[in-house]
Design a protein around this motif. Sequence first.
Motif, short mmCIF file in Angstrom:
data_model
loop_
_atom_site.label_atom_id
_atom_site.label_comp_id
_atom_site.label_asym_id
_atom_site.label_seq_id
_atom_site.Cartn_x
_atom_site.Cartn_y
_atom_site.Cartn_z
N ASP A 45 9.38 -9.52 -4.06
CA ASP A 45 8.49 -9.12 -2.80
C ASP A 45 7.14 -9.74 -3.24
O ASP A 45 6.71 -10.03 -4.31
N ILE A 83 3.09 -9.48 -1.69
CA ILE A 83 2.10 -8.70 -0.58
C ILE A 83 0.81 -9.50 -0.71
O ILE A 83 0.30 -10.00 -1.94
N PHE A 92 -5.06 -5.75 0.75
CA PHE A 92 -3.81 -5.03 1.12
C PHE A 92 -4.14 -3.42 1.14
O PHE A 92 -5.00 -3.12 0.56
N GLU A 136 0.68 0.71 1.62
CA GLU A 136 1.72 -0.29 1.66
C GLU A 136 2.32 -0.75 0.33
O GLU A 136 3.44 -0.82 0.10
N VAL A 137 1.38 -1.09 -0.68
CA VAL A 137 2.06 -1.36 -2.12
C VAL A 137 2.78 -0.18 -2.53
O VAL A 137 3.75 -0.40 -3.24
N ARG A 179 6.02 -0.38 -1.10
CA ARG A 179 6.85 -1.35 -1.18
C ARG A 179 7.41 -0.90 -2.84
O ARG A 179 8.62 -1.52 -2.89
#
Length: 237
Positions: free
Chosen positions: A99, A101, A105, A109-110, A113
């Motif tokens: 994945d 990003i 960011f 969200e990190v 993920r």
Amino acid sequence: MEDIRVLIADDEKEIRDLLKKYLERELYKVDVAVNGEEALTLFDKNKYNLIILDLMMPKIDGIEVCRRLRNKTNVPILMLTAKDHEVDKILGLSIGADDYITKPFSINEVVARVKALMRRFLILGSDGNSHEKTLIKFKGITIDLKKYTVTISGEEVSLTAKEFELLKFFASHPEQVFTKTQLFRNVWGSEYLEDDNTVMVHIRKLRKKIEDDPSDPKFIQTVWGIGYKFVGEKDES
């Protein structure tokens, strides 16, 4: 449950510290590296469940680190990149990242993920049901969900974590046709497909590893104008 250990490799101290802080809040054990060389050294000394790599790092960049790691391990890799060019995303995914990003960011969200990657790659475990199916078997191919291995005609093949997840999803739904968007939603865990290349790159690499003739695949077949499907004869042995 044993400790879940994450390696973060980024030359920006603020990003290393931020990621470490928030991942430790999730009770993960976190090690950090300031460049690609240090990341490889730490990997050789410790066992990690997931690796976060910055694309641009001194000494050895993230692409080369990812390439070298993929020769040793199938551990999930999340790539961080300050670039927003399509070629960088495709390159990162094509050499084994699971994945990516783009910076800047959202830290939430990190973390999401990371948790999704580990959950989907069985690092966080199942629901504890000892009767859970652990083998998916078709003529010529066996997928071991417990050992995280794939055997083609008796020979074990090495897949990245994302390739394994993609194959597992296909084989769990034989003969069902999926669009690229559906595959992205179910395998990558996102409703939004930025581009077709993410799915296509992984399918192309997966075919090279499991098909006798990737240009004429027998397992993962293209349904023109729609998407892809898995075809196989069930092995009940």
